[in-house]
Design a protein around this motif. Structure first.
Motif, PDB file in Angstrom:
ATOM      1  N   THR A 343       0.843  -1.191   0.000  1.00  0.00           N
ATOM      2  CA  THR A 343       0.000   0.000   0.000  1.00  0.00           C
ATOM      3  C   THR A 343       0.874   1.234   0.000  1.00  0.00           C
ATOM      4  N   GLY A 344       0.336   2.320  -0.532  1.00  0.00           N
ATOM      5  CA  GLY A 344       1.092   3.556  -0.554  1.00  0.00           C
ATOM      6  C   GLY A 344       0.261   4.688  -1.119  1.00  0.00           C
ATOM      7  N   VAL A 345       0.874   5.828  -1.228  1.00  0.00           N
ATOM      8  CA  VAL A 345       0.230   7.019  -1.786  1.00  0.00           C
ATOM      9  C   VAL A 345       1.141   7.574  -2.865  1.00  0.00           C
ATOM     10  N   GLU A 346       0.582   7.795  -4.044  1.00  0.00           N
ATOM     11  CA  GLU A 346       1.355   8.373  -5.136  1.00  0.00           C
ATOM     12  C   GLU A 346       0.590   9.543  -5.728  1.00  0.00           C
ATOM     13  N   ASN A 347       1.213  10.701  -5.681  1.00  0.00           N
ATOM     14  CA  ASN A 347       0.618  11.927  -6.188  1.00  0.00           C
ATOM     15  C   ASN A 347      -0.788  12.152  -5.625  1.00  0.00           C
ATOM     16  N   GLY A 348      -0.925  11.858  -4.335  1.00  0.00           N
ATOM     17  CA  GLY A 348      -2.194  12.098  -3.660  1.00  0.00           C
ATOM     18  C   GLY A 348      -3.204  10.984  -3.788  1.00  0.00           C
ATOM     19  N   ASN A 349      -2.873   9.874  -4.438  1.00  0.00           N
ATOM     20  CA  ASN A 349      -3.808   8.777  -4.660  1.00  0.00           C
ATOM     21  C   ASN A 349      -3.392   7.547  -3.861  1.00  0.00           C
ATOM     22  N   ARG A 350      -4.325   6.956  -3.144  1.00  0.00           N
ATOM     23  CA  ARG A 350      -4.033   5.722  -2.414  1.00  0.00           C
ATOM     24  C   ARG A 350      -3.941   4.563  -3.406  1.00  0.00           C
ATOM     25  N   ILE A 351      -2.900   3.749  -3.215  1.00  0.00           N
ATOM     26  CA  ILE A 351      -2.583   2.693  -4.172  1.00  0.00           C
ATOM     27  C   ILE A 351      -2.483   1.344  -3.470  1.00  0.00           C
ATOM     28  N   LEU A 352      -3.021   0.312  -4.121  1.00  0.00           N
ATOM     29  CA  LEU A 352      -2.731  -1.088  -3.788  1.00  0.00           C
ATOM     30  C   LEU A 352      -1.949  -1.676  -4.946  1.00  0.00           C
ATOM     31  N   ALA A 353      -0.972  -2.510  -4.663  1.00  0.00           N
ATOM     32  CA  ALA A 353      -0.175  -3.107  -5.735  1.00  0.00           C
ATOM     33  C   ALA A 353       0.422  -4.421  -5.284  1.00  0.00           C
ATOM     34  N   LYS A 354       0.650  -5.317  -6.237  1.00  0.00           N
ATOM     35  CA  LYS A 354       1.336  -6.577  -5.959  1.00  0.00           C
ATOM     36  C   LYS A 354       2.000  -7.068  -7.221  1.00  0.00           C
ATOM     37  N   ASP A 355       3.239  -7.522  -7.078  1.00  0.00           N
ATOM     38  CA  ASP A 355       3.960  -8.080  -8.208  1.00  0.00           C
ATOM     39  C   ASP A 355       4.266  -9.543  -7.930  1.00  0.00           C
ATOM     40  N   GLY A 356       4.776 -10.227  -8.927  1.00  0.00           N
ATOM     41  CA  GLY A 356       5.128 -11.631  -8.765  1.00  0.00           C
ATOM     42  C   GLY A 356       6.095 -12.085  -9.832  1.00  0.00           C
ATOM     43  N   GLY A 357       6.882 -13.083  -9.495  1.00  0.00           N
ATOM     44  CA  GLY A 357       7.806 -13.659 -10.457  1.00  0.00           C
ATOM     45  C   GLY A 357       8.115 -15.100 -10.100  1.00  0.00           C
ATOM     46  N   GLN A 358       8.031 -15.993 -11.045  1.00  0.00           N
ATOM     47  CA  GLN A 358       8.367 -17.409 -10.846  1.00  0.00           C
ATOM     48  C   GLN A 358       8.640 -18.023 -12.197  1.00  0.00           C
ATOM     49  N   THR A 359       8.902 -19.305 -12.224  1.00  0.00           N
ATOM     50  CA  THR A 359       9.206 -19.985 -13.479  1.00  0.00           C
ATOM     51  C   THR A 359       8.126 -19.696 -14.513  1.00  0.00           C
ATOM     52  N   GLY A 360       8.516 -19.084 -15.620  1.00  0.00           N
ATOM     53  CA  GLY A 360       7.589 -18.832 -16.719  1.00  0.00           C
ATOM     54  C   GLY A 360       6.589 -17.726 -16.477  1.00  0.00           C
ATOM     55  N   ALA A 361       6.847 -16.804 -15.535  1.00  0.00           N
ATOM     56  CA  ALA A 361       5.859 -15.752 -15.271  1.00  0.00           C
ATOM     57  C   ALA A 361       6.496 -14.541 -14.607  1.00  0.00           C
ATOM     58  N   SER A 362       6.035 -13.368 -15.030  1.00  0.00           N
ATOM     59  CA  SER A 362       6.279 -12.116 -14.342  1.00  0.00           C
ATOM     60  C   SER A 362       4.969 -11.339 -14.419  1.00  0.00           C
ATOM     61  N   SER A 363       4.445 -10.929 -13.261  1.00  0.00           N
ATOM     62  CA  SER A 363       3.092 -10.367 -13.222  1.00  0.00           C
ATOM     63  C   SER A 363       3.050  -9.128 -12.347  1.00  0.00           C
ATOM     64  N   TYR A 364       2.023  -8.293 -12.588  1.00  0.00           N
ATOM     65  CA  TYR A 364       1.874  -7.068 -11.804  1.00  0.00           C
ATOM     66  C   TYR A 364       0.431  -6.572 -11.889  1.00  0.00           C
ATOM     67  N   ILE A 365      -0.102  -6.135 -10.739  1.00  0.00           N
ATOM     68  CA  ILE A 365      -1.395  -5.481 -10.697  1.00  0.00           C
ATOM     69  C   ILE A 365      -1.303  -4.294  -9.751  1.00  0.00           C
ATOM     70  N   TRP A 366      -1.888  -3.170 -10.140  1.00  0.00           N
ATOM     71  CA  TRP A 366      -2.010  -2.037  -9.223  1.00  0.00           C
ATOM     72  C   TRP A 366      -3.387  -1.417  -9.423  1.00  0.00           C
ATOM     73  N   MET A 367      -3.879  -0.785  -8.383  1.00  0.00           N
ATOM     74  CA  MET A 367      -5.185  -0.140  -8.467  1.00  0.00           C
ATOM     75  C   MET A 367      -5.240   1.065  -7.554  1.00  0.00           C
ATOM     76  N   ALA A 368      -6.048   2.021  -7.979  1.00  0.00           N
ATOM     77  CA  ALA A 368      -6.364   3.197  -7.173  1.00  0.00           C
ATOM     78  C   ALA A 368      -7.869   3.120  -6.887  1.00  0.00           C
ATOM     79  N   PRO A 369      -8.265   2.457  -5.798  1.00  0.00           N
ATOM     80  CA  PRO A 369      -9.693   2.211  -5.550  1.00  0.00           C
ATOM     81  C   PRO A 369     -10.538   3.475  -5.490  1.00  0.00           C
ATOM     82  N   ASP A 370      -9.978   4.560  -4.955  1.00  0.00           N
ATOM     83  CA  ASP A 370     -10.763   5.794  -4.851  1.00  0.00           C
ATOM     84  C   ASP A 370     -11.120   6.358  -6.222  1.00  0.00           C
ATOM     85  N   LYS A 371     -10.341   6.023  -7.242  1.00  0.00           N
ATOM     86  CA  LYS A 371     -10.588   6.490  -8.608  1.00  0.00           C
ATOM     87  C   LYS A 371     -11.113   5.370  -9.506  1.00  0.00           C
TER      88      LYS A 371
END
Length: 670
Positions: A343-371
């Motif tokens: 969790t964090g705040v970027e340019n005034g926006n609350r953010i949720l984010a999660k990344d991942g990496g394993q055999t055969g995969a690199s993934s990422y999701i982020w969201m600004a629920p308030d927007k």
């Protein structure tokens, strides 16, 4: 007739009106392409006009006319990292605003990738596990604050944490490549398990990596969480994924990975031939077993279903808004990792984010629920660096790089050790304290990362809330270095603490690269040297020889080219230039065998005595006769006195430690 005319005109106007409506509707249909998402019509468009954006000014979202900026970054990232296949999706206000698919799901058969292809989610599975835990708590199936050993009754005694501690990685559970118990069998992770409870006994004997309550990222911790969810609900993790998420929300591709059957549209997995050189090319790799870590990294989904899940979370359809607030609020102010995500705040926006990496995969999701804004990036290669691309695109989307009045100056005012270094569970630990200050004229626009590194490796990182201008904050932490052999004992380690650190630890998803844009970047670090106790004790370290050219005044190397003499002091040398060979108790002989001169005189002429030169066995006798002839023993001062030149006896300087011969007691003749 007039009436007939008016009727005809009326009919013509009416039909003309309907024709116009039909034309307008047809034009709208042609302009908009619709797709059913979330059970409602979602407009697939690449950009919203700027005048349709809610709010404005610094802190609001940038205009969605950034399609070209997105395309440039996506294509550049895809080419630079030689990614086989990649999907990038973005939604806002329930509508897909950006979609880009590049490369192949199956390179060998040239099958192009789509947003319907199924990818490994890797550590995004942890965020999904957090959603499931919060949903079960809402249903009254589990109390996340309960002690885990009250649910897992046969778990070993050293596990005393709460259920929520497994979710937030604060139970002390080990991660990869950390000490294990002798009771843990080799190769256990290759076994196929049907539930988290089945896999748990093969890791629960392992010692804690850190003290319970300390933040320590761990994939294994989510197997403990999964077992708690299973025991509380009476369902396995595969069943819970289906009943809580997949069926209620139409997420047909979201599931635990099961390699025993071939799933439709599952991408092929790839890896680098040379992990450090993208130019070496990629190769097909085999999928490893993930059944022991369903919630730690064992889920799969299509990009479309993962995006849909994020949109539903923003709208409060998966978990309640209260639960979403819990996910957004940090458990600890200085730590960004919360309930399965960052969790964090970027340019005034609350953010949720999660990344991942394993055999055969690199993934990422982020969201600004308030927007109501969500972005998903999936690739089918471990080296895809999905989070790196996602952070760049988020910076563009949130207008971070264009925000005004950002001129903070973050500095480390203090970096000190707060305790003695110690070893615990194969790790060297060093407690420390930082004082961070913002000396700039403006506050920081987003959360930032403080880091402590040894060499080029960061050994500690922590998020800090935004700091106002002239604001200060003290941060405490513990540096941890894996050192089971205690090889650092006796060494002096040099650490560098940095405010607004350029990189962060693994699985830290909030962008440490979304920098604060400081006015000064060269003054934001401080050095601390720590001597680790132990090592080879008691040895004296030789002092280095000083170079006289570097320090000519050093006592060890200073030389004086001239000899200092006291003109008032008598000469301490033999006038004849001969050196005294033995100043102590050695027998003295006359090498010339002739006249011995007595420097004392009474009549102005030197008194002389003649003695034969001793030879052979007579050497001792000659010396005895000489001593008998002159009964008065001579002092050292007398023996070294120069001849007088003016008929007077030279004065003796008693400050030099010498006395006249008359003051000395007479020696008895032998």
């Amino acid at each position: 007739m007039q009436s007939h005319f008016n009727s005809a005109v009326s009919r013509n106007l009416t039909s003309s009106h309907f024709v116009r409506l039909a034309i307008i509707l047809a034009a709208c249909v042609c302009m908009l392409t619709t797709q059913r998402l979330n059970g409602q019509s979602t407009i697939l468009q690449h950009a919203f006009p700027a005048n349709q954006q809610p709010g404005g000014g610094v802190g609001s979202f940038a205009s969605n006319t950034f399609k070209s900026e997105f395309d440039t970054e996506v294509q550049k990232h895809f080419d630079a990292n030689k990614i086989p296949g990649m999907v990038v999706l973005m939604a806002r206000d329930g509508m897909v605003t950006y979609r880009k698919t590049l490369g192949f799901a199956d390179v060998e058969n040239q099958i192009s990738v789509t947003d319907k292809h199924v990818f490994r989610l890797a550590s995004i599975s942890k965020w999904v596990g957090g959603l499931m835990a919060l949903k079960l708590e809402e249903q009254g199936m589990i109390d996340l604050n309960a002690k885990a050993n009250s649910i897992l009754t046969t778990i070993p005694d050293h596990h005393k944490s709460r259920v929520v501690d497994y979710l937030t990685c604060r139970a002390g559970i080990r991660h990869y490549n950390e000490p294990v118990s002798p009771l843990t069998p080799a190769g256990w992770s290759s076994t196929v398990y049907h539930s988290a409870w089945d896999a748990l006994p093969f890791m629960w004997h392992d010692p804690l990596a850190v003290d319970a309550g300390t933040s320590h990222y761990s994939t294994h911790s989510y197997t403990f969480l999964g077992a708690c969810l299973e025991q509380s609900s009476g369902k396995t993790i595969p069943q819970l994924v289906t009943q809580l998420l997949r069926n209620p929300h139409g997420l047909n591709t979201l599931r635990t990975e099961n390699l025993s059957y071939t799933a439709a549209n599952r991408v092929k997995l790839y890896g680098r031939i040379d992990s450090d050189n993208p130019e070496a090319g990629n190769q097909l790799v085999s999928a490893d077993n993930l059944t022991w870590k369903f919630l730690g990294g064992g889920l799969e989904s299509s990009g479309r279903d993962l995006l849909r899940l994020g949109m539903k979370v923003c709208d409060g359809q998966v978990i309640s808004h209260d639960s979403l607030e819990r996910m957004l609020d940090r458990i600890e102010p200085d730590s960004g990792y919360n309930l399965g995500c960052n969790t964090g705040v970027e340019n005034g926006n609350r953010i949720l984010a999660k990344d991942g990496g394993q055999t055969g995969a690199s993934s990422y999701i982020w969201m600004a629920p308030d927007k109501r804004m969500v972005m998903v990036i999936l690739t089918n290669i471990k080296q895809g660096k999905a989070s790196t691309l996602g952070k760049k695109l988020r910076s563009i989307a949130l207008g971070t790089t264009n925000a005004a009045n950002q001129s903070p100056d973050l500095v480390v005012k203090k970096f000190s050790r707060t305790g003695t270094p110690y070893y615990q569970n194969g790790n060297l630990k060093i407690p420390f304290e930082l004082l961070i200050e913002n000396q700039g004229k403006a506050g920081t626009p987003n959360d930032f990362v403080n880091g402590v590194r040894l060499g080029t490796n960061y050994r500690w990182t922590r998020f800090m809330k935004t700091l106002p201008s002239k604001g200060k904050k003290t941060v405490t932490g513990t540096i941890k270095i894996n050192d089971p052999g205690k090889l650092n004992q006796g060494r002096t380690l040099t650490f560098v603490a940095t405010a607004d650190a350029p990189i962060a630890a693994a699985d830290t998803s909030i962008d440490p690269r979304a920098r604060v844009f400081e006015s000064v970047e060269t003054n934001n670090s401080r050095i601390l040297k720590v001597k680790v106790p132990g090592g080879i004790g008691g040895l004296q370290i030789a002092q280095p020889v000083r170079d006289p050219n570097l320090n000519p005044r050093s006592p060890a190397t200073r030389t004086n080219p001239t000899t200092r003499t006291n003109p008032n002091a008598p000469s301490r040398t033999n006038p004849s230039g001969a050196k005294r060979a033995n100043p102590k108790n050695a027998k003295r002989t006359n090498p010339k065998g002739g006249t011995r001169t007595n420097p004392s005189r009474t009549n102005g002429k030197p008194a002389t005595k003649t003695a034969p030169a001793p030879t052979g066995s007579d050497k001792g006798k000659g010396r005895k006769k000489a001593k008998r002839a002159n009964s008065k023993p001579k002092s050292k001062a007398q023996k070294s006195k120069p001849r007088r030149t003016n008929g007077k006896r030279p004065k003796i300087d008693k400050s030099q430690g010498e006395t006249a011969s008359k003051d000395k007691p007479k020696k008895k003749n032998r």
